[in-house]
Motif scaffolding. Structure first.
Motif, PDB file in Angstrom:
ATOM      1  N   HIS A  41       0.808  -1.221   0.000  1.00  0.00           N
ATOM      2  CA  HIS A  41       0.000   0.000   0.000  1.00  0.00           C
ATOM      3  C   HIS A  41       0.846   1.278   0.000  1.00  0.00           C
ATOM      4  O   HIS A  41       0.320   2.360  -0.217  1.00  0.00           O
ATOM      5  N   CYS A  42       2.155   1.167   0.206  1.00  0.00           N
ATOM      6  CA  CYS A  42       3.001   2.335   0.474  1.00  0.00           C
ATOM      7  C   CYS A  42       3.814   2.758  -0.756  1.00  0.00           C
ATOM      8  O   CYS A  42       4.757   2.052  -1.138  1.00  0.00           O
ATOM      9  N   PRO A  43       3.504   3.906  -1.352  1.00  0.00           N
ATOM     10  CA  PRO A  43       4.278   4.364  -2.512  1.00  0.00           C
ATOM     11  C   PRO A  43       5.725   4.731  -2.171  1.00  0.00           C
ATOM     12  O   PRO A  43       6.615   4.604  -3.012  1.00  0.00           O
ATOM     13  N   VAL A  44       5.986   5.154  -0.933  1.00  0.00           N
ATOM     14  CA  VAL A  44       7.356   5.467  -0.531  1.00  0.00           C
ATOM     15  C   VAL A  44       8.176   4.166  -0.453  1.00  0.00           C
ATOM     16  O   VAL A  44       9.349   4.141  -0.817  1.00  0.00           O
ATOM     17  N   GLN A  48      11.606   3.158  -2.378  1.00  0.00           N
ATOM     18  CA  GLN A  48      12.772   2.692  -1.625  1.00  0.00           C
ATOM     19  C   GLN A  48      13.250   1.326  -2.131  1.00  0.00           C
ATOM     20  O   GLN A  48      14.451   1.111  -2.337  1.00  0.00           O
ATOM     21  N   LEU A  49      12.327   0.391  -2.326  1.00  0.00           N
ATOM     22  CA  LEU A  49      12.733  -0.937  -2.783  1.00  0.00           C
ATOM     23  C   LEU A  49      13.267  -0.900  -4.215  1.00  0.00           C
ATOM     24  O   LEU A  49      14.204  -1.637  -4.544  1.00  0.00           O
ATOM     25  N   GLU A  50      12.713  -0.044  -5.053  1.00  0.00           N
ATOM     26  CA  GLU A  50      13.251   0.083  -6.413  1.00  0.00           C
ATOM     27  C   GLU A  50      14.629   0.730  -6.398  1.00  0.00           C
ATOM     28  O   GLU A  50      15.492   0.375  -7.201  1.00  0.00           O
ATOM     29  N   GLU A  51      14.874   1.649  -5.458  1.00  0.00           N
ATOM     30  CA  GLU A  51      16.222   2.198  -5.289  1.00  0.00           C
ATOM     31  C   GLU A  51      17.171   1.092  -4.829  1.00  0.00           C
ATOM     32  O   GLU A  51      18.304   0.985  -5.321  1.00  0.00           O
ATOM     33  N   LEU A  52      16.720   0.251  -3.906  1.00  0.00           N
ATOM     34  CA  LEU A  52      17.533  -0.867  -3.437  1.00  0.00           C
ATOM     35  C   LEU A  52      17.858  -1.808  -4.595  1.00  0.00           C
ATOM     36  O   LEU A  52      18.999  -2.263  -4.728  1.00  0.00           O
ATOM     37  N   GLU A  53      16.893  -2.098  -5.424  1.00  0.00           N
ATOM     38  CA  GLU A  53      17.130  -2.948  -6.607  1.00  0.00           C
ATOM     39  C   GLU A  53      18.253  -2.360  -7.460  1.00  0.00           C
ATOM     40  O   GLU A  53      19.136  -3.085  -7.906  1.00  0.00           O
ATOM     41  N   TRP A  84       6.284  -4.193  -8.876  1.00  0.00           N
ATOM     42  CA  TRP A  84       7.385  -3.276  -8.629  1.00  0.00           C
ATOM     43  C   TRP A  84       8.635  -3.795  -9.330  1.00  0.00           C
ATOM     44  O   TRP A  84       8.766  -4.993  -9.580  1.00  0.00           O
ATOM     45  N   ASN A  85       9.578  -2.930  -9.607  1.00  0.00           N
ATOM     46  CA  ASN A  85      10.827  -3.317 -10.262  1.00  0.00           C
ATOM     47  C   ASN A  85      11.829  -3.767  -9.192  1.00  0.00           C
ATOM     48  O   ASN A  85      12.772  -3.051  -8.858  1.00  0.00           O
ATOM     49  N   ILE A  86      11.609  -4.990  -8.683  1.00  0.00           N
ATOM     50  CA  ILE A  86      12.434  -5.503  -7.571  1.00  0.00           C
ATOM     51  C   ILE A  86      12.740  -6.994  -7.772  1.00  0.00           C
ATOM     52  O   ILE A  86      12.773  -7.764  -6.818  1.00  0.00           O
ATOM     53  N   LYS A  87      13.000  -7.402  -8.969  1.00  0.00           N
ATOM     54  CA  LYS A  87      13.118  -8.822  -9.311  1.00  0.00           C
ATOM     55  C   LYS A  87      14.295  -9.539  -8.663  1.00  0.00           C
ATOM     56  O   LYS A  87      14.317 -10.768  -8.607  1.00  0.00           O
ATOM     57  N   ARG A 145      13.577   8.297   5.189  1.00  0.00           N
ATOM     58  CA  ARG A 145      14.433   7.107   5.217  1.00  0.00           C
ATOM     59  C   ARG A 145      15.817   7.434   4.670  1.00  0.00           C
ATOM     60  O   ARG A 145      15.957   8.279   3.788  1.00  0.00           O
ATOM     61  N   PRO A 146      16.846   6.742   5.155  1.00  0.00           N
ATOM     62  CA  PRO A 146      18.192   6.999   4.606  1.00  0.00           C
ATOM     63  C   PRO A 146      18.271   6.534   3.152  1.00  0.00           C
ATOM     64  O   PRO A 146      17.686   5.513   2.786  1.00  0.00           O
ATOM     65  N   SER A 147      18.985   7.296   2.338  1.00  0.00           N
ATOM     66  CA  SER A 147      19.182   6.879   0.947  1.00  0.00           C
ATOM     67  C   SER A 147      20.213   5.763   0.918  1.00  0.00           C
ATOM     68  O   SER A 147      21.122   5.711   1.760  1.00  0.00           O
ATOM     69  N   PHE A 148      20.088   4.880  -0.040  1.00  0.00           N
ATOM     70  CA  PHE A 148      21.046   3.781  -0.129  1.00  0.00           C
ATOM     71  C   PHE A 148      22.426   4.272  -0.559  1.00  0.00           C
ATOM     72  O   PHE A 148      23.425   3.653  -0.218  1.00  0.00           O
ATOM     73  N   LYS A 149      22.483   5.397  -1.236  1.00  0.00           N
ATOM     74  CA  LYS A 149      23.784   5.999  -1.555  1.00  0.00           C
ATOM     75  C   LYS A 149      24.505   6.342  -0.253  1.00  0.00           C
ATOM     76  O   LYS A 149      25.694   6.048  -0.088  1.00  0.00           O
ATOM     77  N   ASP A 150      23.779   6.958   0.693  1.00  0.00           N
ATOM     78  CA  ASP A 150      24.369   7.303   1.987  1.00  0.00           C
ATOM     79  C   ASP A 150      24.734   6.052   2.783  1.00  0.00           C
ATOM     80  O   ASP A 150      25.770   6.012   3.452  1.00  0.00           O
ATOM     81  N   VAL A 151      23.888   5.037   2.725  1.00  0.00           N
ATOM     82  CA  VAL A 151      24.181   3.788   3.428  1.00  0.00           C
ATOM     83  C   VAL A 151      25.451   3.157   2.862  1.00  0.00           C
ATOM     84  O   VAL A 151      26.336   2.731   3.609  1.00  0.00           O
ATOM     85  N   ILE A 152      25.569   3.108   1.542  1.00  0.00           N
ATOM     86  CA  ILE A 152      26.757   2.529   0.904  1.00  0.00           C
ATOM     87  C   ILE A 152      28.007   3.335   1.256  1.00  0.00           C
ATOM     88  O   ILE A 152      29.056   2.760   1.567  1.00  0.00           O
ATOM     89  N   ASN A 153      27.902   4.657   1.231  1.00  0.00           N
ATOM     90  CA  ASN A 153      29.048   5.484   1.626  1.00  0.00           C
ATOM     91  C   ASN A 153      29.448   5.202   3.070  1.00  0.00           C
ATOM     92  O   ASN A 153      30.634   5.137   3.395  1.00  0.00           O
ATOM     93  N   GLY A 154      28.476   5.032   3.941  1.00  0.00           N
ATOM     94  CA  GLY A 154      28.760   4.697   5.331  1.00  0.00           C
ATOM     95  C   GLY A 154      29.429   3.336   5.460  1.00  0.00           C
ATOM     96  O   GLY A 154      30.396   3.175   6.217  1.00  0.00           O
TER      97      GLY A 154
END
Length: 169
Positions: A41-44, A48-53, A84-87, A145-154
């Motif tokens: 139900h959550c568009p955010v 987020q999951l498509e960014e993770l993909e 969603w684009n999360i294959k 939510r934290p961006s995955f770019k920031d998580v990866i940099n961390g």
């Protein structure tokens, strides 16, 4: 709430591909990233999951296993996976609300008929090889939510500098 450097509860969850994923079975080179998301139900969550993909290969290059999990039913989780684009993300479903509480996640009640009666708010956990929390980010809202770019940099900093888990005191 689980503090950094504390062992997490074990997590055993069914995946949309028909297999079962268990945290205690993970043997990553560095970490396991568990992403708790609100549900279909959550568009955010979709963003987020498509960014993770899109960043999944970067996590794999750093020796990090990934899982995304919700409290959704099997049918809703399979719809999520198809729409969603999360294959390439292992997608778990059916996490009981009581188990979500054990992880320290916030629980919400539906405010519209598009939402499940109860679901958990987002959480991101980076877990070390000993199944201890290294880094966690828990939200009470779908936003910020934290961006995955920031998580990866961390993670790059952590791996390069040998930076310890913080927040344990």
């Amino acid at each position: 709430m689980i503090k950094p450097r504390e062992k997490t509860p074990d997590l055993k969850i069914n995946l949309v591909n028909g297999s079962t994923w268990e945290l205690s079975d993970q043997n990553p080179d560095n970490f396991t990233l568990v992403l708790f998301y609100r549900g279909k139900h959550c568009p955010v969550c979709k963003m987020q999951l498509e960014e993770l993909e899109n960043k999944l290969s970067e996590f794999k290059e750093r020796g990090i296993n990934v899982l995304a999990v919700s409290a959704n039913t099997e049918d809703l989780a399979k719809e999520t996976y198809e729409e969603w684009n999360i294959k390439n993300i292992p997608l778990g479903y059916g996490l009981p609300i009581e188990e979500a509480r054990a992880w320290g996640l916030f629980i919400s009640e539906a405010i519209s008929d598009k939402e499940p009666e109860h679901f958990f708010e987002p959480g991101l956990f980076l877990i070390d090889k000993d199944q201890k929390v290294y880094w966690e980010s828990i939200q009470s809202m779908p936003f910020g939510r934290p961006s995955f770019k920031d998580v990866i940099n961390g993670i790059d900093y952590i791996l390069k500098q040998g930076y310890p888990a913080r927040g344990e005191a």
